[in-house]
Design a protein around this motif. Structure first.
Motif, mmCIF file in Angstrom:
data_model
loop_
_atom_site.group_PDB
_atom_site.id
_atom_site.type_symbol
_atom_site.label_atom_id
_atom_site.label_comp_id
_atom_site.label_asym_id
_atom_site.label_seq_id
_atom_site.Cartn_x
_atom_site.Cartn_y
_atom_site.Cartn_z
ATOM 1 N N PRO A 92 -3.721 -8.371 -0.446
ATOM 2 C CA PRO A 92 -5.031 -8.133 -1.067
ATOM 3 C C PRO A 92 -6.123 -8.014 0.000
ATOM 4 O O PRO A 92 -6.053 -8.656 1.048
ATOM 5 C CB PRO A 92 -5.258 -9.373 -1.927
ATOM 6 N N SER A 93 -7.115 -7.183 -0.271
ATOM 7 C CA SER A 93 -8.228 -7.013 0.657
ATOM 8 C C SER A 93 -9.104 -8.256 0.633
ATOM 9 O O SER A 93 -8.924 -9.151 -0.197
ATOM 10 C CB SER A 93 -9.056 -5.784 0.273
ATOM 11 N N SER A 95 -11.962 -8.496 -0.456
ATOM 12 C CA SER A 95 -12.663 -8.566 -1.743
ATOM 13 C C SER A 95 -11.728 -8.993 -2.870
ATOM 14 O O SER A 95 -12.171 -9.205 -3.998
ATOM 15 C CB SER A 95 -13.278 -7.206 -2.073
ATOM 16 N N GLY A 96 -10.428 -9.099 -2.579
ATOM 17 C CA GLY A 96 -9.463 -9.504 -3.588
ATOM 18 C C GLY A 96 -8.781 -8.350 -4.295
ATOM 19 O O GLY A 96 -7.912 -8.565 -5.144
ATOM 20 N N ALA A 97 -9.152 -7.114 -3.963
ATOM 21 C CA ALA A 97 -8.532 -5.945 -4.595
ATOM 22 C C ALA A 97 -7.076 -5.828 -4.145
ATOM 23 O O ALA A 97 -6.753 -6.049 -2.983
ATOM 24 C CB ALA A 97 -9.292 -4.680 -4.249
ATOM 25 N N GLN A 98 -6.202 -5.496 -5.082
ATOM 26 C CA GLN A 98 -4.785 -5.310 -4.782
ATOM 27 C C GLN A 98 -4.507 -3.821 -4.665
ATOM 28 O O GLN A 98 -4.881 -3.052 -5.533
ATOM 29 C CB GLN A 98 -3.914 -5.919 -5.873
ATOM 30 N N VAL A 153 -2.597 5.252 0.053
ATOM 31 C CA VAL A 153 -2.784 3.906 -0.486
ATOM 32 C C VAL A 153 -3.403 4.045 -1.871
ATOM 33 O O VAL A 153 -4.346 4.810 -2.070
ATOM 34 C CB VAL A 153 -3.688 3.062 0.433
ATOM 35 N N ILE A 154 -2.874 3.297 -2.817
ATOM 36 C CA ILE A 154 -3.317 3.376 -4.207
ATOM 37 C C ILE A 154 -3.884 2.033 -4.624
ATOM 38 O O ILE A 154 -3.279 0.986 -4.386
ATOM 39 C CB ILE A 154 -2.129 3.758 -5.128
ATOM 40 N N LEU A 155 -5.050 2.050 -5.254
ATOM 41 C CA LEU A 155 -5.659 0.840 -5.774
ATOM 42 C C LEU A 155 -4.881 0.433 -7.035
ATOM 43 O O LEU A 155 -4.801 1.193 -7.990
ATOM 44 C CB LEU A 155 -7.135 1.056 -6.099
ATOM 45 N N LEU A 156 -4.289 -0.758 -7.000
ATOM 46 C CA LEU A 156 -3.502 -1.227 -8.128
ATOM 47 C C LEU A 156 -4.320 -2.091 -9.083
ATOM 48 O O LEU A 156 -4.114 -2.071 -10.290
ATOM 49 C CB LEU A 156 -2.289 -2.047 -7.639
#
Length: 76
Positions: free
Chosen positions: A35-36, A38-41, A70-73
């Protein structure tokens, strides 16, 4: 590839339990990344097999190749 496709059982046996994607470049999966901040997976597209013929009827497996895609999940 739909989960009920006859090839999914064999693909899961070969590559593990994944959602498989087939396109003009071949067979791919999405592997989660850390996770980044910012918490984005997100996940990176990993190519597992390439088409071995111009009519796209035969796939040739090869060692996994991470792509630049890269895909934002899941958003944070």
């Amino acid at each position: 590839m739909p989960e009920n496709h006859p090839a999914v059982t064999q693909l899961n046996r070969l590559f593990g339990d994944h959602t498989f994607f087939i396109d003009d470049s071949g067979l791919s999966i999405v592997e989660p990344t850390e996770p980044s901040e910012s918490g984005a997976q997100a996940g990176v597209v990993v190519k597992l097999a390439s088409w071995s013929d111009s009519s796209h009827t035969t796939l040739a497996p090869h060692p996994p190749e991470a792509t630049d895609l890269v895909i934002l999940l899941e958003a944070a």
